[in-house]
Design an enzyme around this catalytic site. Structure first.
Site, PDB file in Angstrom:
ATOM      1  N   LYS A 288       0.826  -1.222   0.000  1.00  0.00           N
ATOM      2  CA  LYS A 288       0.000   0.000   0.000  1.00  0.00           C
ATOM      3  C   LYS A 288       0.856   1.267   0.000  1.00  0.00           C
ATOM      4  O   LYS A 288       0.592   2.188  -0.764  1.00  0.00           O
ATOM      5  CB  LYS A 288      -0.898   0.063   1.251  1.00  0.00           C
ATOM      6  CG  LYS A 288      -2.006  -0.946   1.302  1.00  0.00           C
ATOM      7  CD  LYS A 288      -2.962  -0.656   2.450  1.00  0.00           C
ATOM      8  CE  LYS A 288      -2.334  -0.640   3.829  1.00  0.00           C
ATOM      9  NZ  LYS A 288      -1.746  -1.919   4.266  1.00  0.00           N
TER      10      LYS A 288
ATOM     11  N   ARG B 188      -9.563   1.042   8.846  1.00  0.00           N
ATOM     12  CA  ARG B 188      -9.121  -0.325   9.137  1.00  0.00           C
ATOM     13  C   ARG B 188     -10.172  -1.090   9.925  1.00  0.00           C
ATOM     14  O   ARG B 188      -9.968  -2.270  10.211  1.00  0.00           O
ATOM     15  CB  ARG B 188      -7.838  -0.269   9.963  1.00  0.00           C
ATOM     16  CG  ARG B 188      -6.554  -0.456   9.167  1.00  0.00           C
ATOM     17  CD  ARG B 188      -5.423  -0.259  10.157  1.00  0.00           C
ATOM     18  NE  ARG B 188      -4.205  -0.911   9.818  1.00  0.00           N
ATOM     19  CZ  ARG B 188      -3.145  -0.290   9.307  1.00  0.00           C
ATOM     20  NH1 ARG B 188      -3.197   0.972   8.998  1.00  0.00           N
ATOM     21  NH2 ARG B 188      -2.031  -0.949   9.106  1.00  0.00           N
TER      22      ARG B 188
ATOM     23  N   ARG C 107      11.656  -6.018   5.732  1.00  0.00           N
ATOM     24  CA  ARG C 107      11.414  -4.681   5.170  1.00  0.00           C
ATOM     25  C   ARG C 107      12.384  -3.645   5.741  1.00  0.00           C
ATOM     26  O   ARG C 107      12.676  -3.636   6.930  1.00  0.00           O
ATOM     27  CB  ARG C 107       9.968  -4.265   5.480  1.00  0.00           C
ATOM     28  CG  ARG C 107       9.594  -2.930   4.902  1.00  0.00           C
ATOM     29  CD  ARG C 107       8.122  -2.770   4.783  1.00  0.00           C
ATOM     30  NE  ARG C 107       7.427  -2.593   6.060  1.00  0.00           N
ATOM     31  CZ  ARG C 107       6.115  -2.330   6.147  1.00  0.00           C
ATOM     32  NH1 ARG C 107       5.382  -2.237   5.063  1.00  0.00           N
ATOM     33  NH2 ARG C 107       5.552  -2.188   7.328  1.00  0.00           N
TER      34      ARG C 107
ATOM     35  N   ARG D 129      11.346  -0.680  10.839  1.00  0.00           N
ATOM     36  CA  ARG D 129      10.251  -0.239  11.700  1.00  0.00           C
ATOM     37  C   ARG D 129      10.171  -1.126  12.935  1.00  0.00           C
ATOM     38  O   ARG D 129      10.331  -2.336  12.840  1.00  0.00           O
ATOM     39  CB  ARG D 129       8.918  -0.302  10.926  1.00  0.00           C
ATOM     40  CG  ARG D 129       8.571   1.007  10.268  1.00  0.00           C
ATOM     41  CD  ARG D 129       7.393   0.891   9.373  1.00  0.00           C
ATOM     42  NE  ARG D 129       6.220   0.280  10.007  1.00  0.00           N
ATOM     43  CZ  ARG D 129       5.002   0.260   9.453  1.00  0.00           C
ATOM     44  NH1 ARG D 129       4.813   0.821   8.268  1.00  0.00           N
ATOM     45  NH2 ARG D 129       4.004  -0.318  10.060  1.00  0.00           N
TER      46      ARG D 129
ATOM     47  N   ARG E 197      -0.279  -8.291  13.813  1.00  0.00           N
ATOM     48  CA  ARG E 197      -0.849  -7.338  12.838  1.00  0.00           C
ATOM     49  C   ARG E 197      -1.654  -8.088  11.776  1.00  0.00           C
ATOM     50  O   ARG E 197      -2.714  -7.619  11.349  1.00  0.00           O
ATOM     51  CB  ARG E 197       0.270  -6.511  12.186  1.00  0.00           C
ATOM     52  CG  ARG E 197       0.799  -5.431  13.114  1.00  0.00           C
ATOM     53  CD  ARG E 197       2.163  -4.930  12.695  1.00  0.00           C
ATOM     54  NE  ARG E 197       2.157  -4.240  11.416  1.00  0.00           N
ATOM     55  CZ  ARG E 197       3.244  -4.036  10.680  1.00  0.00           C
ATOM     56  NH1 ARG E 197       4.423  -4.499  11.086  1.00  0.00           N
ATOM     57  NH2 ARG E 197       3.152  -3.394   9.549  1.00  0.00           N
TER      58      ARG E 197
HETATM   59  P1  AMP Z   1       0.842   1.132   8.925  1.00  0.00           P
HETATM   60  O1  AMP Z   1       1.990   2.053   8.714  1.00  0.00           O
HETATM   61  O2  AMP Z   1      -0.335   1.481   8.070  1.00  0.00           O
HETATM   62  O3  AMP Z   1       1.234  -0.319   8.824  1.00  0.00           O
HETATM   63  O4  AMP Z   1       0.349   1.363  10.434  1.00  0.00           O
HETATM   64  C1  AMP Z   1       1.203   1.071  11.524  1.00  0.00           C
HETATM   65  C2  AMP Z   1       0.387   0.907  12.791  1.00  0.00           C
HETATM   66  O5  AMP Z   1      -0.307   2.141  13.073  1.00  0.00           O
HETATM   67  C3  AMP Z   1      -0.705  -0.137  12.719  1.00  0.00           C
HETATM   68  O6  AMP Z   1      -0.238  -1.453  12.975  1.00  0.00           O
HETATM   69  C4  AMP Z   1      -1.654   0.366  13.815  1.00  0.00           C
HETATM   70  O7  AMP Z   1      -1.151   0.059  15.098  1.00  0.00           O
HETATM   71  C5  AMP Z   1      -1.577   1.882  13.638  1.00  0.00           C
HETATM   72  N1  AMP Z   1      -2.608   2.336  12.689  1.00  0.00           N
HETATM   73  C6  AMP Z   1      -2.424   2.848  11.439  1.00  0.00           C
HETATM   74  N2  AMP Z   1      -3.586   3.138  10.846  1.00  0.00           N
HETATM   75  C7  AMP Z   1      -4.551   2.796  11.741  1.00  0.00           C
HETATM   76  C8  AMP Z   1      -5.968   2.818  11.716  1.00  0.00           C
HETATM   77  N3  AMP Z   1      -6.649   3.250  10.639  1.00  0.00           N
HETATM   78  N4  AMP Z   1      -6.642   2.382  12.817  1.00  0.00           N
HETATM   79  C9  AMP Z   1      -5.978   1.970  13.908  1.00  0.00           C
HETATM   80  N5  AMP Z   1      -4.645   1.883  13.984  1.00  0.00           N
HETATM   81  C10 AMP Z   1      -3.921   2.291  12.922  1.00  0.00           C
END
Ligand code: AMP
Length: 206
Positions: free
Chosen positions: A13, A88, A122, A152, A163
């Site tokens: 994404k 999400r 990653r 990360r 996750r």
């Molecule tokens: P990402 O970079 O999109 O993988 O997001 C990293 C982390 O941020 C996720 O594993 C969640 O803990 C938190 N996070 C990101 N977007 C959301 C969302 N829409 N709702 C809840 N937690 C989020």
């Protein structure tokens, strides 16, 4: 154009969002990036979000909705935006529908067996946002901009497993939700970055 990008963690994404936001000339809004920058700056939002992110859990809807609603009010979102990592959960999708009308939802559909390896290998660029797999890199520098790449904190086996579990439980139902609204576009994510991008553009123009 107002677009949502759906897909499992590691589906690509973020990479597609960078390409699509350039092509569509709309801002790329990543809730994960917003939380990470709040964590780096030590803000109250960052301190709260960190507790959840480090465990692979979702940040509570109420806090997530607050940061998204604030971001969508900015003037650069007036003519469109690309949402990456939001919504999400079903409550997030329902709340979003009360704020704005979405034009399209792209689901990057990928074989889940590759995701653990992708995420655990990653490497991310803190400067330009590019992501790479360790096996494709010749050193620790970003091939695009030369910055030192980072891992990360949530890209470790234990957190990645959680996750993916949370994705299947809470985010997968959104595929059906948007299918019912007639806005869902599915793109095969098991292809090269270029082919996934081309697939997204074909579907968006379709
Ligand atoms: P990402 O970079 O999109 O993988 O997001 C990293 C982390 O941020 C996720 O594993 C969640 O803990 C938190 N996070 C990101 N977007 C959301 C969302 N829409 N709702 C809840 N937690 C989020």
């Amino acid at each position: 154009m107002r677009v949502i990008l759906l897909g499992a963690p590691g589906a690509g994404k973020g990479t597609q969002a960078i390409l699509l936001s350039k092509e569509l000339k709309v801002p790329h809004i990543s809730t994960g990036d917003i939380f990470r920058s709040n964590i780096r700056e030590g803000t109250p939002v960052g301190l709260r979000a960190k507790e959840y992110i480090d465990k692979g859990m979702l940040v509570p809807d109420e806090l997530t909705l607050q940061i998204v609603a604030e971001r969508l009010e900015a003037s650069d979102c007036r003519d469109g935006f690309l949402l990456d990592g939001f919504p999400r959960t079903l409550p997030q999708a329902e709340a979003l529908s009360g704020i704005v009308d979405i034009d399209a939802v792209i689901n990057i559909d990928i074989d889940q067996s590759v995701l653990k390896d992708r995420l655990c290998g990653r490497r991310c660029c803190p400067k330009c946002g590019g992501t790479y797999h360790v096996n494709t890199l010749k050193d620790s520098l970003c091939p695009a901009c030369g910055a030192e790449l980072i891992i990360r904190k949530d890209d470790n086996v234990q957190t990645v497993t959680e996750r993916l579990r949370v994705y299947n439980e809470q985010t997968v139902p959104l595929i059906q939700y948007y299918e019912q609204s007639g806005k869902l576009l599915v793109v095969d994510g098991n292809q090269s970055v270029e082919d996934v991008f081309a697939g997204c553009m074909v579907k968006l123009k379709g």
